[in-house]
Design a protein around this motif. Structure first.
Motif, mmCIF file in Angstrom:
data_model
loop_
_atom_site.group_PDB
_atom_site.id
_atom_site.type_symbol
_atom_site.label_atom_id
_atom_site.label_comp_id
_atom_site.label_asym_id
_atom_site.label_seq_id
_atom_site.Cartn_x
_atom_site.Cartn_y
_atom_site.Cartn_z
ATOM 1 N N LEU A 127 0.827 -1.199 0.000
ATOM 2 C CA LEU A 127 0.000 0.000 0.000
ATOM 3 C C LEU A 127 0.871 1.262 0.000
ATOM 4 O O LEU A 127 1.948 1.281 0.583
ATOM 5 C CB LEU A 127 -0.920 -0.009 1.223
ATOM 6 N N PRO A 128 0.391 2.327 -0.642
ATOM 7 C CA PRO A 128 1.191 3.562 -0.750
ATOM 8 C C PRO A 128 1.177 4.367 0.546
ATOM 9 O O PRO A 128 0.528 5.415 0.637
ATOM 10 C CB PRO A 128 0.498 4.302 -1.896
ATOM 11 N N ILE A 129 1.897 3.906 1.546
ATOM 12 C CA ILE A 129 1.921 4.529 2.868
ATOM 13 C C ILE A 129 3.143 5.444 2.971
ATOM 14 O O ILE A 129 4.221 5.111 2.476
ATOM 15 C CB ILE A 129 1.958 3.444 3.969
ATOM 16 N N ASP A 130 2.977 6.605 3.615
ATOM 17 C CA ASP A 130 4.077 7.558 3.748
ATOM 18 C C ASP A 130 4.685 7.567 5.147
ATOM 19 O O ASP A 130 5.857 7.902 5.303
ATOM 20 C CB ASP A 130 3.559 8.983 3.425
ATOM 21 N N LYS A 131 3.900 7.219 6.148
ATOM 22 C CA LYS A 131 4.377 7.408 7.515
ATOM 23 C C LYS A 131 3.759 6.359 8.432
ATOM 24 O O LYS A 131 2.634 5.920 8.229
ATOM 25 C CB LYS A 131 3.991 8.817 7.991
ATOM 26 N N LEU A 132 4.519 5.956 9.458
ATOM 27 C CA LEU A 132 4.025 5.035 10.478
ATOM 28 C C LEU A 132 4.019 5.734 11.832
ATOM 29 O O LEU A 132 4.976 6.437 12.175
ATOM 30 C CB LEU A 132 4.907 3.785 10.559
ATOM 31 N N LYS A 133 2.958 5.526 12.615
ATOM 32 C CA LYS A 133 2.886 6.076 13.963
ATOM 33 C C LYS A 133 2.918 4.908 14.953
ATOM 34 O O LYS A 133 1.995 4.079 14.985
ATOM 35 C CB LYS A 133 1.621 6.911 14.153
ATOM 36 N N VAL A 134 3.987 4.825 15.717
ATOM 37 C CA VAL A 134 4.186 3.708 16.648
ATOM 38 C C VAL A 134 3.175 3.817 17.789
ATOM 39 O O VAL A 134 2.995 4.889 18.378
ATOM 40 C CB VAL A 134 5.621 3.703 17.203
ATOM 41 N N ASP A 135 2.519 2.720 18.090
ATOM 42 C CA ASP A 135 1.498 2.726 19.130
ATOM 43 C C ASP A 135 2.097 3.067 20.493
ATOM 44 O O ASP A 135 3.218 2.678 20.826
ATOM 45 C CB ASP A 135 0.814 1.357 19.188
ATOM 46 N N LYS A 136 1.307 3.769 21.306
ATOM 47 C CA LYS A 136 1.763 4.259 22.607
ATOM 48 C C LYS A 136 2.150 3.140 23.568
ATOM 49 O O LYS A 136 2.978 3.341 24.459
ATOM 50 C CB LYS A 136 0.646 5.105 23.226
ATOM 51 N N VAL A 137 1.590 1.928 23.359
ATOM 52 C CA VAL A 137 1.895 0.837 24.286
ATOM 53 C C VAL A 137 3.379 0.514 24.304
ATOM 54 O O VAL A 137 3.942 0.143 25.339
ATOM 55 C CB VAL A 137 1.065 -0.421 23.906
ATOM 56 N N PHE A 138 4.071 0.679 23.171
ATOM 57 C CA PHE A 138 5.503 0.405 23.127
ATOM 58 C C PHE A 138 6.293 1.524 23.817
ATOM 59 O O PHE A 138 7.340 1.276 24.418
ATOM 60 C CB PHE A 138 5.968 0.259 21.674
ATOM 61 N N ILE A 139 5.776 2.746 23.713
ATOM 62 C CA ILE A 139 6.445 3.877 24.356
ATOM 63 C C ILE A 139 6.330 3.755 25.872
ATOM 64 O O ILE A 139 7.287 4.018 26.605
ATOM 65 C CB ILE A 139 5.839 5.208 23.862
ATOM 66 N N ASP A 140 5.152 3.355 26.349
ATOM 67 C CA ASP A 140 4.922 3.262 27.795
ATOM 68 C C ASP A 140 5.873 2.272 28.469
ATOM 69 O O ASP A 140 6.206 2.429 29.649
ATOM 70 C CB ASP A 140 3.476 2.840 28.075
ATOM 71 N N ASP A 141 6.291 1.227 27.720
ATOM 72 C CA ASP A 141 7.116 0.171 28.323
ATOM 73 C C ASP A 141 8.617 0.446 28.243
ATOM 74 O O ASP A 141 9.418 -0.406 28.627
ATOM 75 C CB ASP A 141 6.824 -1.163 27.631
ATOM 76 N N ILE A 142 9.006 1.595 27.721
ATOM 77 C CA ILE A 142 10.436 1.929 27.682
ATOM 78 C C ILE A 142 10.952 2.042 29.118
ATOM 79 O O ILE A 142 10.392 2.768 29.947
ATOM 80 C CB ILE A 142 10.669 3.243 26.906
ATOM 81 N N GLY A 143 12.028 1.332 29.427
ATOM 82 C CA GLY A 143 12.579 1.302 30.776
ATOM 83 C C GLY A 143 11.927 0.265 31.668
ATOM 84 O O GLY A 143 12.400 0.015 32.774
ATOM 85 N N LEU A 144 10.801 -0.351 31.163
ATOM 86 C CA LEU A 144 10.099 -1.350 31.970
ATOM 87 C C LEU A 144 10.176 -2.738 31.355
ATOM 88 O O LEU A 144 10.158 -3.738 32.067
ATOM 89 C CB LEU A 144 8.612 -0.950 32.110
ATOM 90 N N SER A 145 10.239 -2.817 30.037
ATOM 91 C CA SER A 145 10.227 -4.117 29.350
ATOM 92 C C SER A 145 11.282 -4.125 28.257
ATOM 93 O O SER A 145 11.156 -3.408 27.266
ATOM 94 C CB SER A 145 8.839 -4.379 28.742
ATOM 95 N N LYS A 146 12.322 -4.925 28.449
ATOM 96 C CA LYS A 146 13.372 -5.063 27.436
ATOM 97 C C LYS A 146 12.805 -5.680 26.155
ATOM 98 O O LYS A 146 13.221 -5.328 25.054
ATOM 99 C CB LYS A 146 14.507 -5.946 27.968
ATOM 100 N N LYS A 147 11.844 -6.600 26.329
ATOM 101 C CA LYS A 147 11.267 -7.258 25.159
ATOM 102 C C LYS A 147 10.551 -6.240 24.276
ATOM 103 O O LYS A 147 10.719 -6.220 23.051
ATOM 104 C CB LYS A 147 10.305 -8.347 25.600
ATOM 105 N N ASN A 148 9.748 -5.354 24.894
ATOM 106 C CA ASN A 148 9.043 -4.344 24.102
ATOM 107 C C ASN A 148 10.004 -3.336 23.501
ATOM 108 O O ASN A 148 9.758 -2.792 22.419
ATOM 109 C CB ASN A 148 7.997 -3.627 24.967
ATOM 110 N N GLU A 149 11.120 -3.061 24.192
ATOM 111 C CA GLU A 149 12.130 -2.172 23.624
ATOM 112 C C GLU A 149 12.737 -2.784 22.369
ATOM 113 O O GLU A 149 12.998 -2.074 21.377
ATOM 114 C CB GLU A 149 13.215 -1.876 24.662
ATOM 115 N N GLU A 150 12.968 -4.103 22.413
ATOM 116 C CA GLU A 150 13.504 -4.784 21.228
ATOM 117 C C GLU A 150 12.485 -4.737 20.082
ATOM 118 O O GLU A 150 12.850 -4.547 18.920
ATOM 119 C CB GLU A 150 13.845 -6.237 21.560
ATOM 120 N N VAL A 151 11.204 -4.943 20.419
ATOM 121 C CA VAL A 151 10.163 -4.857 19.399
ATOM 122 C C VAL A 151 10.128 -3.458 18.796
ATOM 123 O O VAL A 151 10.010 -3.276 17.575
ATOM 124 C CB VAL A 151 8.789 -5.223 19.992
#
Length: 828
Positions: free
Chosen positions: A738-762
């Motif tokens: 699909l002709p997509i220009d931009k991706l917006k990362v879901d907030k759930v991954f941002i919330d886990d920064i510093g709390l979940s190494k697995k989500n940081e890797e994702v």
């Protein structure tokens, strides 16, 4: 150099070129698995011929011996690979399609042939052929060692006789003529190579006879080319018509057609000629000729069942069932057509539909006449109770289902409650997706469903149920003789079970399901209208509960439903009064060196409530999505945002984008593109500043309509971003298409920064994926310095969140000058 050697070199040189050319040419014509394997064998033969040329040219005995060792290894490899090639493309037969001892034997031969090549390669490296066994002859070099000849002869016998024995076993096991033919061909191949190659290339030189150059390569080439031509010419051997008892096929009235992989008719029984009025055989003709181009060629790559209208001497209807036939490796062998004349059935069905339509019209007419007669009679009697019992029954009943109507149901329920204070239950029953049944099968079919449902309800309750068809597909039931709530549940489950059993109606298998709302007397009231209303409220709620087909009314449920209905009405009124306004959350671009600047905004809906103030989507979005009001709200936000884009452009700003969210319900709106185009024209907005955000979950409904919407948006010049990216990974398959220009990362991954190494890797994986596909990435919901530091470390980023700014009115953005920098100030 002797003339005979020059001629031999020339012959082998031409041979190696022909091998390579033939193999590559066949592959380029048809890049199938079969042609690819044939090309690989040709290239191997080319390599062997090339080393023969090098061996003939050189006068150095050591160099000649190196070439001889290489040819020795390649000879066994190409022979074994040819055996595998011939076996791999034997047409599929019934006894080889099953997991049995034969298929295990087939698998073992692959391993055995591969193991032989490995063993011989190791042996040649450990015990190379001796230089002293070579002797220069006019044609090149020849081996004159009896010892090496016998070793070569013994190894060749082992290599060649094992496949010979193996295919002899397969020949005895197979019941298919096709497979027996191939087994005989393979045994001929093995014996020919063994006898001709070994005798000419090894025994004659030892005996002092040097008649020709080595002929192994020519024998291999001739046999491989011959079998290739045979297999290529007969790809449909397993569909031989004479194996299908053609005499029996000609005796049946149905048409039966076999086509090959090129859509050519290979067999057609007499029934085909009778159905299509063909005077001559159609064998050898394209299948499109038979069906007069009613199907596309692409349709023949998949199974289907269709009804077509045929105009020959008389109009007729044919049901065509098509089945694709594959070999064991997924290659299409051809297809089988079964053609049935369903003219009588179709005409009867059409007549039945017309009859039901006439009956329905007549019933409606009679109902109107009855209602008019009832009105006139009531006026004449003016309160005198002279109506007969029969007339009262007609006036209070539903003609279709032979049950009482809603008005009479209410009256009877009140009478029961006054005269018999025993516990009872009221059911509100609604047939699921009844509108789809009406739309797809017709109202006459829907009427039959209603009658059948009414019969099932009556049978389920026996004498304890009083049934009413309240309206449409809604039924009301009074359940008497109820001793406990548990007994009510037993009755409801039994009823739902009876409804859900598959039923054959007018030759169609139908699955019926229903939702049931339940109110109890005396717990939920002592008036008929109260009990009916509460049962209907419970029915309304059960549709919103997953994996639940019935609900009892409770006060909490009633309050919730009424509050939800009130909110729905309030949202619709607010939409009409333009109370939904956009707030704008700035997006900050952060360079690798830490420089920050405003690059755009996201437009977010807010409800400017007259008494409660500004409300976030948390208070209305779920209800708006469910009721469909979100469509009008979203279009209103888009229009208001376009006007604000114009204001920013008029201020000389030209380096920003404002994104607007698109609801999944909008994407299903057939007028979506037309409405968006109309808003663009009405507001005269410059679309290069506009971006539409589509949630990732919307991509899960990936279809031609979605592709068309994306293409139309790009044609309008609108940028597209995917919101909440990373939650529904099933859409990863489509972001490259699909002709997509931009991706917006879901907030759930941002919330886990510093709390979940697995989500940081994702998160890092999503960032790497986006960078690899050249997508801009927006990190949504950044709220603290730790999250900011992780995201911006050694990478260019776009940040949106409370760490920088909260959503705010447009006026506040202007007042605080939270504005993007124009290209002129950036030096662009």
């Amino acid at each position: 150099m002797p003339l005979c050697r020059i001629l031999a070199i020339l012959v082998y040189y031409v041979t190696c070129v022909l091998f390579a050319g033939r193999g590559i040419r066949e592959y380029l014509k048809d890049k199938s698995t079969f042609k690819k394997h044939f090309m690989q064998i040709c290239l191997l033969l080319f390599v062997i011929s090339f080393f023969y040329v090098l061996m003939f040219i050189t006068d150095d005995i050591i160099e000649a011996n190196i070439y001889r060792n290489i040819i020795f290894i390649l000879k066994f490899f190409v022979f074994n690979y040819s055996i595998v090639f011939l076996f791999r493309f034997i047409p599929a037969v019934e006894d080889l399609n099953k997991k049995n001892s034969t298929t295990k034997l087939l698998k073992n031969i692959f391993y055995l042939l591969t193991f032989q090549v490995v063993v011989y390669t190791v042996l040649i490296f450990v015990f190379p052929l001796s230089v002293s066994s070579l002797q220069r002859i006019p044609l090149g070099w020849a081996c004159v060692s009896f010892r090496e000849v016998w070793i070569d002869f013994l190894l060749s016998c082992i290599s060649m006789l094992l496949p010979y024995v193996f295919y002899t076993l397969l020949l005895k096991r197979s019941r298919g003529l096709n497979f027996k033919i191939y087994s005989i061909l393979i045994r001929i191949f093995v014996v020919s190579v063994l006898v001709i190659g070994l005798v000419v290339d090894h025994l004659l030189p030892v005996l002092g006879v040097t008649p020709t150059p080595p002929v192994f390569i020519f024998v291999m080439a001739i046999l491989v080319l011959s079998f290739y031509k045979y297999i290529d010419t007969h790809p449909n051997t397993c569909l031989v018509p004479n194996l299908l008892a053609s005499d029996i096929m000609d005796a049946v009235p149905e048409g039966f057609i076999l086509i090959n992989s090129k859509y050519i008719v290979k067999y057609a029984n007499q029934g085909v000629n009778d159905l299509f009025d063909f005077s001559e055989s159609i064998i050898g003709m394209p299948i499109e000729f038979v069906f007069k181009n009613q199907f596309t060629v692409e349709e023949f790559n998949n199974d289907f069942k269709k009804i077509v209208e045929l105009n020959t001497k008389t109009k007729s209807y044919l049901q065509i069932t098509y089945k694709v036939k594959y070999d064991n490796w997924g290659q299409i062998l051809g297809g089988i057509f079964l053609i049935e004349d369903i003219t009588r059935l179709t005409v009867a069905k059409m007549g039945l539909e017309m009859a039901y339509s006439n009956i329905e019209t007549e019933i409606n007419t009679k109902n109107k006449q009855l209602f008019h007669a009832n009105t006139v009679l009531q006026e004449r009697l003016s309160g005198k109770n002279l109506l007969t019992e029969e007339y009262l029954m007609l006036a209070s009943s539903d003609v279709l289902t032979k049950s009482i109507n809603r008005t009479h149901f209410v009256k009877m329920l009140d009478e029961i409650l006054e005269s018999d204070p025993e516990p009872l239950a009221v059911f509100s029953i609604d047939i699921d997706d009844f509108k789809k049944i009406n739309d797809s099968r017709g109202h006459w079919f829907g009427d039959i469903i209603l009658v059948r449902v009414a019969e099932i309800i009556k049978d389920a309750g026996e004498d304890n149920f009083l049934l009413s068809r309240a309206s449409g597909d809604d039924f009301l039931v009074i359940a008497k003789n109820i001793e406990s709530k548990e007994m009510v549940e037993i009755n409801v489950r039994s009823l739902l079970s009876s409804l859900s059993e598959p039923k054959v109606i007018e030759n169609f298998e139908v699955l019926i399901s229903a939702s049931v709302g339940i109110s109890l007397y005396p717990e939920n009231g002592n008036k008929a209208e109260d009990l009916i209303k509460k049962a209907e409220l419970a029915n309304f709620s059960v549709r919103e509960v997953k994996d639940k087909k019935y609900l009892f009314y409770t006060d909490e449920l009633g309050k919730s439903v009424l509050a939800d209905l009130d909110l729905t009405n309030e949202i619709r009124e607010a939409s009409l009064l333009n109370q939904f306004i956009p707030y704008y959350q700035p997006q900050v671009g952060v360079d690798v060196d830490g420089k920050q600047r405003i690059i755009g905004y996201e437009s977010l809906a807010r409800w400017n409530h007259p008494t409660k103030g500004i409300l976030t989507p948390y208070h209305f979005i779920e209800n708006a999505e469910r009721s469909g009001a979100i469509i009008e709200i979203s279009y209103s936000i888009l229009k208001q945002t376009c006007l604000k884009i114009n204001e920013l452009e008029n201020k000389g700003l030209n380096n920003f984008k404002i994104s607007v969210n698109v609801s999944s319900k909008q994407l299903k709106d057939p007028n979506f593109i037309d409405i968006v185009t109309g808003i663009i024209k009405t507001t005269n907005v410059n679309v290069k500043f506009l971006e539409l955000e589509i949630t990732e979950t919307s991509l899960l409904n990936y279809d031609e309509n979605l592709i068309s919407i994306f293409a139309n948006l790009k044609e309008l010049g609108i940028s597209i971003s995917v919101d909440d990216f990373g939650v529904a990974f099933a859409s990863l398959n489509y972001i490259k298409i699909l002709p997509i220009d931009k991706l917006k990362v879901d907030k759930v991954f941002i919330d886990d920064i510093g709390l979940s190494k697995k989500n940081e890797e994702v998160l890092n994986t999503i960032i790497d994926l986006s960078n690899g596909l050249n997508f801009d990435v927006v990190f949504e919901g950044v709220e603290n310095s730790e999250q900011f530091a992780f995201i911006t470390e050694k990478r260019k980023s776009i940040i949106q969140g409370y760490y920088f700014y909260k959503p705010m009115p447009f006026e506040e953005i202007l007042e605080k000058e939270i504005l993007p920098v124009s290209d002129s100030l950036l030096g662009v």
